[in-house]
Design an enzyme around this catalytic site. Sequence first.
Site, PDB file in Angstrom:
ATOM      1  N   GLU A   1      31.968 -71.256  -1.277  1.00 54.97           N
ATOM      2  CA  GLU A   1      32.880 -70.423  -2.063  1.00 54.97           C
ATOM      3  C   GLU A   1      33.077 -70.951  -3.491  1.00 54.97           C
ATOM      4  OE1 GLU A   1      35.651 -68.619   1.538  1.00 54.97           O
ATOM      5  OE2 GLU A   1      36.450 -70.237   0.301  1.00 54.97           O
ATOM      6  N   GLU A  29      31.537 -65.549   6.711  1.00 55.62           N
ATOM      7  CA  GLU A  29      32.867 -65.881   7.229  1.00 55.62           C
ATOM      8  C   GLU A  29      33.704 -64.618   7.371  1.00 55.62           C
ATOM      9  OE1 GLU A  29      35.273 -68.711   5.189  1.00 55.62           O
ATOM     10  OE2 GLU A  29      33.593 -69.979   4.625  1.00 55.62           O
TER      11      GLU A  29
END
Length: 668
Positions: free
Chosen positions: A146, A297
């Site tokens: 991320e 995710e």
Amino acid sequence: MNKKLYHGACLYPELWSRDVLLQDIGMMKQTGINVARIGEFAWSIFEPEEGRIDISSFVEVIELLYENGIDTVMCTPTPTPPIWLSHGHPERMYVDERGTVMGHGARQHVCTNYPYFRERAAIITEHIAQAVGALPGVIAWQLDNEFKAHVAECMCHTCKGMWHDWLEQRYGTISRLNEAWGTNVWSQAYQRFDQVPQPGPAPFLHNSSLRTMYQRFSMEKIAEFADEQAAIIRRYSAAPITHNSSIAFHVDNERLFKNLDFASFDTYASRENAHAYLFNCDLWRNFKPGKDFWIMETSPSHAASLESYAAPHPNGYVKAEAVAAYALGAQAFCYWLWRQQRAGSEQPHGSVVSAWGQPTIGHRQVLEAEAARQELEAVLLETKPMQAEVAMTYSDEAKAYFKTEPHRKLDHRGLVSDFYGRILSLGIHRDVLPEGADLGGYKLLFTPFLPYVPEDYLQRALEFAAGGGIWIAGPLTGGRTEEHTIPTDAGLGELEQRAGVKTVYTYPMDGTGSVGRAFGVSAPLSHWSAVFQPMEGGASVVGEIREGLTPGLAFLTEHRYGQGKIVMLGSMPGGEEGDAMLCKLIRHYTDEAGVTVKSDVTPGTLVAPRQGANGQLVWIIVNMDGRGGSVTLPCQGTDALTGDEVPPGQVAVEPFGYKAIRLNLPLF
């Protein structure tokens, strides 16, 4: 990468004993999990002291997983540099726009541009790639985790020097920068590149060019870091490389994925925000055209941290999410996380298994998603998503312009997602395209909320229209230059000239009582708006302002351009009437463009059209809102899962249910 559908979860073997690991692997097999992501936060495990590196524990984990039929996505651990790298070295740390220097802890606390960080990141990445790159269980790589999720543009001394170099490469001379940015405003002219500040603390707002260009500089630098990491891995591994990104992060995803092998993203959308979830699927499918994307995710139940939590998903929703993702082009649907963490800042986060090893509230949802994967896998592997005939452009660079100039807290992500929701609700199959995407094969193109229209994009969109397409530009499109200044040749630059209009005014319509009428609907007009007057022999007025400051002028026009049209939407219709007007606009131009890849489906239910190599069409139908829905089948079909004949007409889908129907037509 193997040709199969993956159902995965993030696993943290560094946090648990070998006995727990073996228990987890056994339960993963029972649940149907066939891929695990590991290693993204394990730098201090790999290298507890500077220069003392040992990857052997993870080699054993990968081998154990593989022996049990579970593949591995191996990560580089660079989002969490260990204490020996950061302690006592404030010069290595990330600095926010207020000038606050981060301390050790959490993650993303180090500046990714700092030379020593880059050196150590390269070393640990090379050691990992050497150790596991040839293992048969490693089917993909994820870089970091991320990028820029918790931080934005770094304001440290290292970044300042790189910023000055970037500016010199871009502008060549300081006089060109001064001219491009209009720095005589407020006596901001610079004499040398090393005088140009970062957009840190200031008494009032920074120059728009300074702030937007610094964002673009930062986006380019994080993408260069990804390129550097990928190049190291490729020396030792042939497995494809990705990164788990998001449009919520401070990155340019189109540039980020340019040199990676496939695209993946993280999402924690709720049922109420299902349109944003589908938006991401339609966008990520197009970052690497022709390649499946991954959802790396999502939560099996709820997202949470020490300070917040979301409501758990209703029963059945995760199954619907998984089916929709696979149907729209995902090869993998993965959870964060497998076993609940017993410590740290995300202890309350939803997981598949609790910290004490028992199924969680989300476990049943995971079993349902796995059953759906198994039932649909054969149908999905023999087909691929159809290219849509309707496209909408998304731009992370535009996100930077709105961050600099948000007006009343507008942001590109939210504006585009809401606009997309209207197209989705009408049953139109759609692609969301990055700026640089090929426009071939489309009939209708939407370009909303793009303040700066790059010259390359403008020319490709004009070619699209000249060739017979309908291009709908706006609202809030074209009113800024590349340097985030106002064009001086025309209100919307070259765009308005090609569209056959003159921009008479631009102004904020909120609170002015402005009302526009188009397609038989009157609606209030909102946001910063462009008001048009057709050029002689130019555009025709489709939407006229009836009330407010500028009655009699146009907010919606169309102009014949070659074999197609350019439509200018200068203002955003608001309220329920505005929704009705926009839906009529979309339907009108969809029909005029001859769009056929669409369905008569109830809102809240998705039709994902897929096509086999032989031209056979399959509709994957899935209900996303939990209320059930229906779609009108245009011809005789066959249920691809049961083999039953399905007559033309209405087909019902139960709440969070799905169907796969082969249409008895060779083409739409």
